[in-house]
Design a protein around this motif. Structure first.
Motif, PDB file in Angstrom:
ATOM      1  N   SER A 100       4.026  -7.593  -8.761  1.00 58.02           N
ATOM      2  CA  SER A 100       2.729  -8.217  -8.989  1.00 58.02           C
ATOM      3  C   SER A 100       1.653  -7.256  -8.483  1.00 58.02           C
ATOM      4  O   SER A 100       1.930  -6.353  -7.687  1.00 58.02           O
ATOM      5  CB  SER A 100       2.627  -9.545  -8.230  1.00 58.02           C
ATOM      6  OG  SER A 100       2.607  -9.296  -6.829  1.00 58.02           O
ATOM      7  N   ARG A 101       0.429  -7.425  -8.938  1.00 58.07           N
ATOM      8  CA  ARG A 101      -0.662  -6.551  -8.520  1.00 58.07           C
ATOM      9  C   ARG A 101      -0.789  -6.529  -7.004  1.00 58.07           C
ATOM     10  O   ARG A 101      -0.915  -5.470  -6.391  1.00 58.07           O
ATOM     11  CB  ARG A 101      -1.984  -6.999  -9.152  1.00 58.07           C
ATOM     12  CG  ARG A 101      -3.155  -6.070  -8.827  1.00 58.07           C
ATOM     13  CD  ARG A 101      -4.452  -6.523  -9.483  1.00 58.07           C
ATOM     14  NE  ARG A 101      -4.788  -7.913  -9.223  1.00 58.07           N
ATOM     15  CZ  ARG A 101      -5.330  -8.367  -8.098  1.00 58.07           C
ATOM     16  NH1 ARG A 101      -5.569  -7.550  -7.105  1.00 58.07           N
ATOM     17  NH2 ARG A 101      -5.626  -9.641  -7.963  1.00 58.07           N
ATOM     18  N   GLU A 102      -0.710  -7.688  -6.372  1.00 56.34           N
ATOM     19  CA  GLU A 102      -0.863  -7.778  -4.920  1.00 56.34           C
ATOM     20  C   GLU A 102       0.255  -7.034  -4.186  1.00 56.34           C
ATOM     21  O   GLU A 102      -0.006  -6.278  -3.249  1.00 56.34           O
ATOM     22  CB  GLU A 102      -0.903  -9.241  -4.459  1.00 56.34           C
ATOM     23  CG  GLU A 102      -2.071 -10.036  -4.990  1.00 56.34           C
ATOM     24  CD  GLU A 102      -1.863 -10.582  -6.403  1.00 56.34           C
ATOM     25  OE1 GLU A 102      -0.725 -10.527  -6.934  1.00 56.34           O
ATOM     26  OE2 GLU A 102      -2.851 -11.049  -7.004  1.00 56.34           O
ATOM     27  N   ASP A 103       1.492  -7.260  -4.619  1.00 56.78           N
ATOM     28  CA  ASP A 103       2.622  -6.582  -3.972  1.00 56.78           C
ATOM     29  C   ASP A 103       2.579  -5.077  -4.210  1.00 56.78           C
ATOM     30  O   ASP A 103       2.873  -4.289  -3.315  1.00 56.78           O
ATOM     31  CB  ASP A 103       3.958  -7.148  -4.455  1.00 56.78           C
ATOM     32  CG  ASP A 103       4.289  -8.480  -3.803  1.00 56.78           C
ATOM     33  OD1 ASP A 103       3.738  -8.785  -2.721  1.00 56.78           O
ATOM     34  OD2 ASP A 103       5.115  -9.224  -4.372  1.00 56.78           O
TER      35      ASP A 103
ATOM     36  N   LYS B 210      11.506  -8.719  -4.649  1.00 55.85           N
ATOM     37  CA  LYS B 210      10.139  -9.123  -5.034  1.00 55.85           C
ATOM     38  C   LYS B 210       9.901  -8.840  -6.512  1.00 55.85           C
ATOM     39  O   LYS B 210       9.274  -9.633  -7.217  1.00 55.85           O
ATOM     40  CB  LYS B 210       9.103  -8.390  -4.188  1.00 55.85           C
ATOM     41  CG  LYS B 210       9.013  -8.879  -2.754  1.00 55.85           C
ATOM     42  CD  LYS B 210       7.993  -8.036  -1.982  1.00 55.85           C
ATOM     43  CE  LYS B 210       7.924  -8.446  -0.534  1.00 55.85           C
ATOM     44  NZ  LYS B 210       6.989  -9.534  -0.307  1.00 55.85           N
TER      45      LYS B 210
ATOM     46  N   TYR C 193       9.017 -11.610  -9.402  1.00 55.65           N
ATOM     47  CA  TYR C 193       7.802 -11.483 -10.220  1.00 55.65           C
ATOM     48  C   TYR C 193       8.147 -11.455 -11.708  1.00 55.65           C
ATOM     49  O   TYR C 193       7.596 -12.224 -12.498  1.00 55.65           O
ATOM     50  CB  TYR C 193       7.030 -10.219  -9.828  1.00 55.65           C
ATOM     51  CG  TYR C 193       5.920  -9.897 -10.792  1.00 55.65           C
ATOM     52  CD1 TYR C 193       4.826 -10.750 -10.933  1.00 55.65           C
ATOM     53  CD2 TYR C 193       5.977  -8.764 -11.597  1.00 55.65           C
ATOM     54  CE1 TYR C 193       3.824 -10.471 -11.841  1.00 55.65           C
ATOM     55  CE2 TYR C 193       4.977  -8.476 -12.494  1.00 55.65           C
ATOM     56  CZ  TYR C 193       3.898  -9.334 -12.621  1.00 55.65           C
ATOM     57  OH  TYR C 193       2.899  -9.061 -13.526  1.00 55.65           O
TER      58      TYR C 193
ATOM     59  N   SER D  52       9.238 -14.590 -13.392  1.00 50.92           N
ATOM     60  CA  SER D  52       8.179 -15.574 -13.622  1.00 50.92           C
ATOM     61  C   SER D  52       7.420 -15.303 -14.925  1.00 50.92           C
ATOM     62  O   SER D  52       6.631 -16.141 -15.365  1.00 50.92           O
ATOM     63  CB  SER D  52       7.194 -15.576 -12.449  1.00 50.92           C
ATOM     64  OG  SER D  52       6.366 -14.413 -12.469  1.00 50.92           O
TER      65      SER D  52
END
Length: 129
Positions: free
Chosen positions: A55-58, A105, A109, A112
């Motif tokens: 994900s962008r955040e991770d 992670k 992601y 999903s």
């Protein structure tokens, strides 16, 4: 474009890092390996480098806190994938705890996301417009 081949040791390490999950499929790709869930790749092996799709955040967290590397050919790295730090390969502890955590992670992601629809193959003898 240079396509480094993974060694058997690199492939074994990749298989150790990829989560053991019933929906995960590991397939060969251009002399390397890819790990897929629902038809989408969440981790790949390019030479000795393991890349993950986060994900962008991770991705921002990993790239700001570790010495990550581009994933894929130097001339054209794969967008959306982050290469795990090469130093993790060199530490030689055989544990791979950090790499497994980031691969987990990536799996969560990508799982999903909507499943990838299989491409329709043209039937033999049919001419495509």
């Amino acid at each position: 474009m240079e396509m480094p081949k993974a060694t058997e040791e690199d492939k074994e390490r990749f298989r150790r890092v990829v989560p053991d999950h019933p929906g995960v499929v590991v397939k060969p790709m251009f002399g390397n390996l890819g790990a897929f869930v629902n038809g989408n790749m969440f981790a790949g092996l390019f030479g000795s480098t393991i890349g993950v799709k986060l994900s962008r955040e991770d991705r921002e967290l990993l790239e700001s806190s570790e010495r990550t590397v581009p994933f894929g050919p130097a001339e054209r790295p794969m967008g959306g994938y982050t290469g795990l730090p090469d130093v993790w390969n060199e530490e030689g502890d055989g544990d791979d705890t950090r790499a497994r955590a980031w691969a987990g992670k990536a799996l969560a992601y990508v799982a999903s996301l909507p499943p990838k629809e299989p491409k329709e193959r043209p039937k033999a003898g049919k001419v495509q417009p």
